[in-house]
Design an enzyme around this catalytic site. Sequence first.
Site, mmCIF file in Angstrom:
data_model
loop_
_atom_site.group_PDB
_atom_site.id
_atom_site.type_symbol
_atom_site.label_atom_id
_atom_site.label_comp_id
_atom_site.label_asym_id
_atom_site.label_seq_id
_atom_site.Cartn_x
_atom_site.Cartn_y
_atom_site.Cartn_z
ATOM 1 N N ARG A 1 0.824 -1.227 0.000
ATOM 2 C CA ARG A 1 0.000 0.000 0.000
ATOM 3 C C ARG A 1 0.853 1.270 0.000
ATOM 4 O O ARG A 1 0.523 2.267 0.637
ATOM 5 C CB ARG A 1 -0.947 0.044 1.202
ATOM 6 C CG ARG A 1 -1.927 -1.115 1.309
ATOM 7 C CD ARG A 1 -3.017 -1.018 0.247
ATOM 8 N NE ARG A 1 -4.136 -1.891 0.549
ATOM 9 C CZ ARG A 1 -4.198 -3.179 0.204
ATOM 10 N NH1 ARG A 1 -3.209 -3.743 -0.469
ATOM 11 N NH2 ARG A 1 -5.275 -3.894 0.504
ATOM 12 N N CYS B 1 -11.220 -0.100 3.063
ATOM 13 C CA CYS B 1 -10.690 -0.394 4.406
ATOM 14 C C CYS B 1 -10.168 0.877 5.063
ATOM 15 O O CYS B 1 -9.428 1.650 4.447
ATOM 16 C CB CYS B 1 -9.575 -1.432 4.326
ATOM 17 S SG CYS B 1 -10.203 -3.108 4.115
ATOM 18 N N GLU C 1 -5.510 3.885 6.529
ATOM 19 C CA GLU C 1 -5.376 3.738 5.071
ATOM 20 C C GLU C 1 -6.120 4.883 4.365
ATOM 21 O O GLU C 1 -5.673 5.382 3.337
ATOM 22 C CB GLU C 1 -5.925 2.381 4.606
ATOM 23 C CG GLU C 1 -5.729 2.180 3.104
ATOM 24 C CD GLU C 1 -6.063 0.786 2.609
ATOM 25 O OE1 GLU C 1 -5.533 -0.187 3.169
ATOM 26 O OE2 GLU C 1 -6.852 0.679 1.651
HETATM 27 P P1 FAD Z 1 -8.375 8.813 -4.301
HETATM 28 O O1 FAD Z 1 -9.199 8.149 -3.267
HETATM 29 O O2 FAD Z 1 -9.012 9.805 -5.172
HETATM 30 O O3 FAD Z 1 -7.092 9.472 -3.615
HETATM 31 C C1 FAD Z 1 -6.329 8.741 -2.674
HETATM 32 C C2 FAD Z 1 -4.919 9.331 -2.620
HETATM 33 O O4 FAD Z 1 -4.291 9.123 -3.891
HETATM 34 C C3 FAD Z 1 -4.899 10.845 -2.383
HETATM 35 O O5 FAD Z 1 -3.766 11.180 -1.623
HETATM 36 C C4 FAD Z 1 -4.764 11.411 -3.764
HETATM 37 O O6 FAD Z 1 -4.172 12.701 -3.790
HETATM 38 C C5 FAD Z 1 -3.832 10.380 -4.404
HETATM 39 N N1 FAD Z 1 -3.988 10.348 -5.861
HETATM 40 C C6 FAD Z 1 -5.115 10.151 -6.583
HETATM 41 N N2 FAD Z 1 -4.836 10.188 -7.902
HETATM 42 C C7 FAD Z 1 -3.503 10.417 -8.004
HETATM 43 C C8 FAD Z 1 -2.600 10.567 -9.081
HETATM 44 N N3 FAD Z 1 -2.995 10.493 -10.368
HETATM 45 N N4 FAD Z 1 -1.294 10.800 -8.804
HETATM 46 C C9 FAD Z 1 -0.843 10.886 -7.524
HETATM 47 N N5 FAD Z 1 -1.648 10.778 -6.462
HETATM 48 C C10 FAD Z 1 -2.969 10.534 -6.698
HETATM 49 N N6 FAD Z 1 -7.674 -0.612 -1.900
HETATM 50 C C11 FAD Z 1 -6.825 -1.644 -2.016
HETATM 51 O O7 FAD Z 1 -5.591 -1.431 -2.006
HETATM 52 N N7 FAD Z 1 -7.280 -2.927 -2.132
HETATM 53 C C12 FAD Z 1 -8.593 -3.217 -2.177
HETATM 54 O O8 FAD Z 1 -8.969 -4.374 -2.284
HETATM 55 C C13 FAD Z 1 -9.528 -2.148 -2.091
HETATM 56 N N8 FAD Z 1 -10.857 -2.381 -2.132
HETATM 57 C C14 FAD Z 1 -11.713 -1.341 -2.060
HETATM 58 C C15 FAD Z 1 -13.089 -1.595 -2.137
HETATM 59 C C16 FAD Z 1 -13.994 -0.553 -2.084
HETATM 60 C C17 FAD Z 1 -15.466 -0.833 -2.176
HETATM 61 C C18 FAD Z 1 -13.518 0.790 -1.947
HETATM 62 C C19 FAD Z 1 -14.484 1.942 -1.921
HETATM 63 C C20 FAD Z 1 -12.159 1.051 -1.857
HETATM 64 C C21 FAD Z 1 -11.254 -0.011 -1.901
HETATM 65 N N9 FAD Z 1 -9.876 0.208 -1.805
HETATM 66 C C22 FAD Z 1 -9.023 -0.830 -1.934
HETATM 67 C C23 FAD Z 1 -9.356 1.555 -1.503
HETATM 68 C C24 FAD Z 1 -9.067 2.428 -2.734
HETATM 69 O O9 FAD Z 1 -9.714 1.941 -3.886
HETATM 70 C C25 FAD Z 1 -7.562 2.517 -2.994
HETATM 71 O O10 FAD Z 1 -6.938 3.156 -1.897
HETATM 72 C C26 FAD Z 1 -7.192 3.297 -4.250
HETATM 73 O O11 FAD Z 1 -5.810 3.249 -4.447
HETATM 74 C C27 FAD Z 1 -7.611 4.768 -4.219
HETATM 75 O O12 FAD Z 1 -7.440 5.295 -5.518
HETATM 76 P P2 FAD Z 1 -8.283 6.533 -6.055
HETATM 77 O O13 FAD Z 1 -7.948 6.737 -7.478
HETATM 78 O O14 FAD Z 1 -9.720 6.356 -5.754
HETATM 79 O O15 FAD Z 1 -7.657 7.698 -5.191
HETATM 80 N N1 EPU Z 2 -12.101 -10.974 9.631
HETATM 81 C C1 EPU Z 2 -12.840 -11.040 10.775
HETATM 82 N N2 EPU Z 2 -13.714 -10.023 11.051
HETATM 83 C C2 EPU Z 2 -13.877 -8.959 10.222
HETATM 84 C C3 EPU Z 2 -13.092 -8.887 9.043
HETATM 85 C C4 EPU Z 2 -12.208 -9.927 8.765
HETATM 86 O O1 EPU Z 2 -12.725 -11.978 11.556
HETATM 87 O O2 EPU Z 2 -14.690 -8.090 10.539
HETATM 88 C C5 EPU Z 2 -11.198 -12.097 9.313
HETATM 89 C C6 EPU Z 2 -11.721 -12.907 8.129
HETATM 90 O O3 EPU Z 2 -12.665 -13.875 8.529
HETATM 91 C C7 EPU Z 2 -10.458 -13.516 7.557
HETATM 92 C C8 EPU Z 2 -9.384 -12.462 7.870
HETATM 93 O O4 EPU Z 2 -9.927 -11.629 8.900
HETATM 94 O O5 EPU Z 2 -10.130 -14.687 8.228
HETATM 95 C C9 EPU Z 2 -9.001 -11.640 6.650
HETATM 96 O O6 EPU Z 2 -10.146 -10.949 6.147
HETATM 97 P P1 EPU Z 2 -10.279 -10.534 4.610
HETATM 98 O O7 EPU Z 2 -10.119 -11.762 3.759
HETATM 99 O O8 EPU Z 2 -11.521 -9.747 4.442
HETATM 100 O O9 EPU Z 2 -8.995 -9.655 4.330
HETATM 101 P P2 EPU Z 2 -8.498 -8.313 4.990
HETATM 102 O O10 EPU Z 2 -7.059 -8.516 5.339
HETATM 103 O O11 EPU Z 2 -9.386 -7.848 6.085
HETATM 104 C C10 EPU Z 2 -7.587 -7.304 2.789
HETATM 105 C C11 EPU Z 2 -7.483 -5.909 2.236
HETATM 106 C C12 EPU Z 2 -8.677 -5.551 1.380
HETATM 107 C C13 EPU Z 2 -8.836 -6.568 0.259
HETATM 108 C C14 EPU Z 2 -9.033 -7.954 0.917
HETATM 109 C C15 EPU Z 2 -9.173 -9.048 -0.117
HETATM 110 C C16 EPU Z 2 -6.191 -4.433 3.705
HETATM 111 C C17 EPU Z 2 -6.257 -3.386 4.751
HETATM 112 N N3 EPU Z 2 -7.388 -4.948 3.306
HETATM 113 O O12 EPU Z 2 -8.625 -7.291 3.753
HETATM 114 O O13 EPU Z 2 -8.383 -4.273 0.788
HETATM 115 O O14 EPU Z 2 -9.949 -6.254 -0.553
HETATM 116 O O15 EPU Z 2 -7.854 -8.237 1.728
HETATM 117 O O16 EPU Z 2 -7.976 -9.227 -0.809
HETATM 118 O O17 EPU Z 2 -5.111 -4.800 3.255
HETATM 119 C C18 EPU Z 2 -8.620 -1.911 1.092
HETATM 120 O O18 EPU Z 2 -7.381 -1.887 1.207
HETATM 121 O O19 EPU Z 2 -9.330 -0.880 1.100
HETATM 122 C C19 EPU Z 2 -9.289 -3.221 0.940
HETATM 123 C C20 EPU Z 2 -10.592 -3.347 0.875
#
Ligand code: FAD
Ligand code: EPU
Length: 292
Positions: free
Chosen positions: A171, A218, A284
């Site tokens: 990240r 997250c 995050e």
């Molecule tokens: P923004 O939210 O618009 O901005 C976030 C930061 O990035 C800010 O500091 C902004 O200034 C900077 N930024 C944006 N664009 C640029 C650019 N072009 N150049 C430089 N800096 C920039 N994240 C994960 O890592 N894994 C996941 O599985 C995941 N699942 C998600 C699920 C959901 C439903 C949601 C809502 C979010 C999830 N996220 C996840 C979080 C999010 O999608 C990531 O953090 C993503 O990288 C944010 O990108 P963004 O373009 O939306 O940036």
């Molecule tokens: N768990 C719980 N309770 C909860 C949530 C999770 O017990 O409320 C347990 C689950 O049962 C599982 C373990 O924790 O055993 C891991 O959970 P999960 O598979 O959901 O993964 P996570 O580590 O919580 C990460 C990323 C997500 C990404 C998922 C799937 C981070 C902070 N989160 O979640 O990324 O989508 O894996 O790959 O690294 C994000 O970064 O915004 C994000 C959504």
Amino acid sequence: MTAVLSGTGARVERLPLARFTTLGVGGESEVWFVESHEQLTEAMQRPYRVLGGGSNLVVADEGVPERVIRLSGPLAGRDLNPDPQLSDGQTVVTGWVGGGVPLPGLIRQLQKLGLSGLEGTVGIPAQVGGAVWMNAGTRYGEMFDGLHTLEIATPQGVRQVTPDDLNWGYRNSGIPRGHVVSRVRLKLSRAAPQDVLAKMDFADQARRGQPKMKTPGCAFKNPGGVSAGKLIDEAGLKGTRVGNALIAPEHANFIVNLGGATAADVHALLGIIRERVPVPLELEYELWPERL
Ligand code: FAD
Ligand code: EPU
């Protein structure tokens, strides 16, 4: 304010940022829609922030005083045609992909073209630039798995770097805040489209337990590889509500907007989590501004 054009022709308009964030929260701010490096450089000459897909943002209800830069036009366009000179039959280096390109659509397009490398990031509702800036990913892959060259803009100009030039990790891209990922070239490998699709479906399974409501994803990074969600859950905080923001019953590391939530509601929940979870948690989310 109705839209006006800047000196270099960027469209500038005051708009509610709630419209651009997946949480659906954020007050009116001055948005600069920049379509070229010239416009980007102009926008960066005063205090600014960069808006991507708004999927990791909690923006104050008052908005922010800085210019909010949104990559548009050609900076949200893509040229996926592999350069034959850089394609050896297995590895494919694409043309330039704009930082403003929505990641989910790009991942679907790469799958259809039989280009593998980024499918582990399926389901991340970001723009390419934002996803690269924080090296978004899942346990099945992250953005730096598929990067060849990054184009980075600063107020002083534009430069190109490779992943080897950056100190990237979980990240984190190592790119300083405020440096804009304006375009990237991707390094992918050829694969059968159905195989790429199968990997996407597999990675998507991990999201089955995530809430479907408005959220910025997250709230906290996983400390030392332990799920922050699990720690928050173990602290008994699922279902905790402040105003119209809720710690999701489905997954405790997600805060959702029940409708009409404010940034202050979300901040209050973040405070409760930090107070109750015995392990220090690193945020995050991005808070705009950093403190309310
Ligand atoms: P923004 O939210 O618009 O901005 C976030 C930061 O990035 C800010 O500091 C902004 O200034 C900077 N930024 C944006 N664009 C640029 C650019 N072009 N150049 C430089 N800096 C920039 N994240 C994960 O890592 N894994 C996941 O599985 C995941 N699942 C998600 C699920 C959901 C439903 C949601 C809502 C979010 C999830 N996220 C996840 C979080 C999010 O999608 C990531 O953090 C993503 O990288 C944010 O990108 P963004 O373009 O939306 O940036
Ligand atoms: N768990 C719980 N309770 C909860 C949530 C999770 O017990 O409320 C347990 C689950 O049962 C599982 C373990 O924790 O055993 C891991 O959970 P999960 O598979 O959901 O993964 P996570 O580590 O919580 C990460 C990323 C997500 C990404 C998922 C799937 C981070 C902070 N989160 O979640 O990324 O989508 O894996 O790959 O690294 C994000 O970064 O915004 C994000 C959504």
